[in-house]
Design a protein around this motif. Structure first.
Motif, short mmCIF file in Angstrom:
data_model
loop_
_atom_site.label_atom_id
_atom_site.label_comp_id
_atom_site.label_asym_id
_atom_site.label_seq_id
_atom_site.Cartn_x
_atom_site.Cartn_y
_atom_site.Cartn_z
N GLU A 1 -3.97 -32.85 -34.04
CA GLU A 1 -4.60 -33.70 -32.96
C GLU A 1 -5.53 -34.34 -33.47
OE1 GLU A 1 -3.13 -33.63 -30.14
OE2 GLU A 1 -1.75 -31.95 -30.07
N ALA A 2 -6.73 -33.98 -34.15
CA ALA A 2 -7.85 -34.52 -34.42
C ALA A 2 -8.45 -34.01 -35.74
CB ALA A 2 -8.81 -34.01 -33.56
N VAL A 3 -9.36 -34.74 -36.40
CA VAL A 3 -9.96 -34.36 -37.58
C VAL A 3 -11.32 -34.90 -37.42
CG1 VAL A 3 -9.48 -36.62 -38.60
CG2 VAL A 3 -10.01 -34.71 -40.19
N HIS B 1 -18.38 -36.09 -51.70
CA HIS B 1 -17.23 -34.82 -51.12
C HIS B 1 -17.59 -34.93 -49.57
CE1 HIS B 1 -16.66 -34.34 -55.41
NE2 HIS B 1 -15.33 -34.20 -54.98
N VAL B 2 -16.73 -34.63 -48.71
CA VAL B 2 -17.12 -34.14 -47.51
C VAL B 2 -15.88 -32.79 -47.08
CG1 VAL B 2 -17.52 -36.45 -46.59
CG2 VAL B 2 -15.15 -35.79 -46.46
N THR B 3 -16.30 -32.40 -45.91
CA THR B 3 -15.43 -31.18 -45.22
C THR B 3 -14.90 -31.72 -44.15
OG1 THR B 3 -16.96 -29.30 -46.15
CG2 THR B 3 -15.67 -29.05 -44.35
N LEU B 4 -13.32 -31.45 -44.31
CA LEU B 4 -12.81 -32.01 -43.03
C LEU B 4 -12.28 -30.69 -42.14
CD1 LEU B 4 -10.46 -34.82 -44.44
CD2 LEU B 4 -12.67 -35.13 -43.65
N ILE B 5 -12.28 -30.84 -40.79
CA ILE B 5 -11.99 -29.76 -39.87
C ILE B 5 -10.83 -30.38 -39.02
CG2 ILE B 5 -12.65 -28.18 -38.08
CD1 ILE B 5 -15.38 -28.08 -39.58
#
Length: 163
Positions: free
Chosen positions: A87-89, A109-113
């Motif tokens: 649905e979303a990030v 770098h990043v963290t994606l949820i």
């Protein structure tokens, strides 16, 4: 000299074995079709909505925009749609230890949820499966896959059953 097969009534032993095997195959087919619990496979089992989040750490920042461009995105496993969708990030900073042992933001770098929703059969014991994978909080090798998005090292951080 010709040997005759043993006979049981009007059937010989080979005929009897063949009949037993045919009955066994028919019984297995009926059991698979009807189901283990006696309910037909076409029976609509009660479903519950499941929303969960998958955290993927240490990815390139441009993947955030690429993922957003393809949302919502239906879930896949083994090349087939499995129900549910991404649905979303959300994007968060990615923290690493520097040479002095301090936590610092890694600019590369990043963290994606990812927020994912699906429906699963309601049962006495809640075991949620998406494709062949179980959805459990803390699972660290979760494969998040859709038509355009795939990450193989996600961690499930939150699971909500129901609406």
């Amino acid at each position: 000299m010709e040997q005759k097969a043993k006979r049981i009534g009007k059937l010989n032993i080979i005929d009897l074995i063949a009949i037993v095997l045919i009955v066994a195959v028919l019984a297995l087919a009926a059991w698979k079709f009807i189901g283990k619990n006696g309910d037909s496979i076409s029976y609509d089992r009660p479903q519950t909505k499941v929303t969960y989040q998958v955290k993927v750490e240490g990815v390139a920042p441009e993947l955030y925009e690429n993922c957003q461009a393809h949302l919502p995105s239906p879930l896949m496993a083994s090349g087939a749609l499995v129900g549910g969708q991404i649905e979303a990030v959300e994007k968060e900073t990615y923290q690493v230890l520097d040479a002095n042992g301090n936590w610092v933001t890694d600019p590369d770098h990043v963290t994606l949820i990812f927020t994912v929703t699906t429906t699963t059969p309601a049962a006495e014991v809640m075991t949620t499966k998406v494709g062949d994978q179980e959805v459990r909080i803390g699972k660290t090798d979760y494969i998040l896959k859709s038509e355009y998005i795939e990450f193989s090292d996600g961690t499930i951080t939150n699971v909500i059953w129901g609406d």
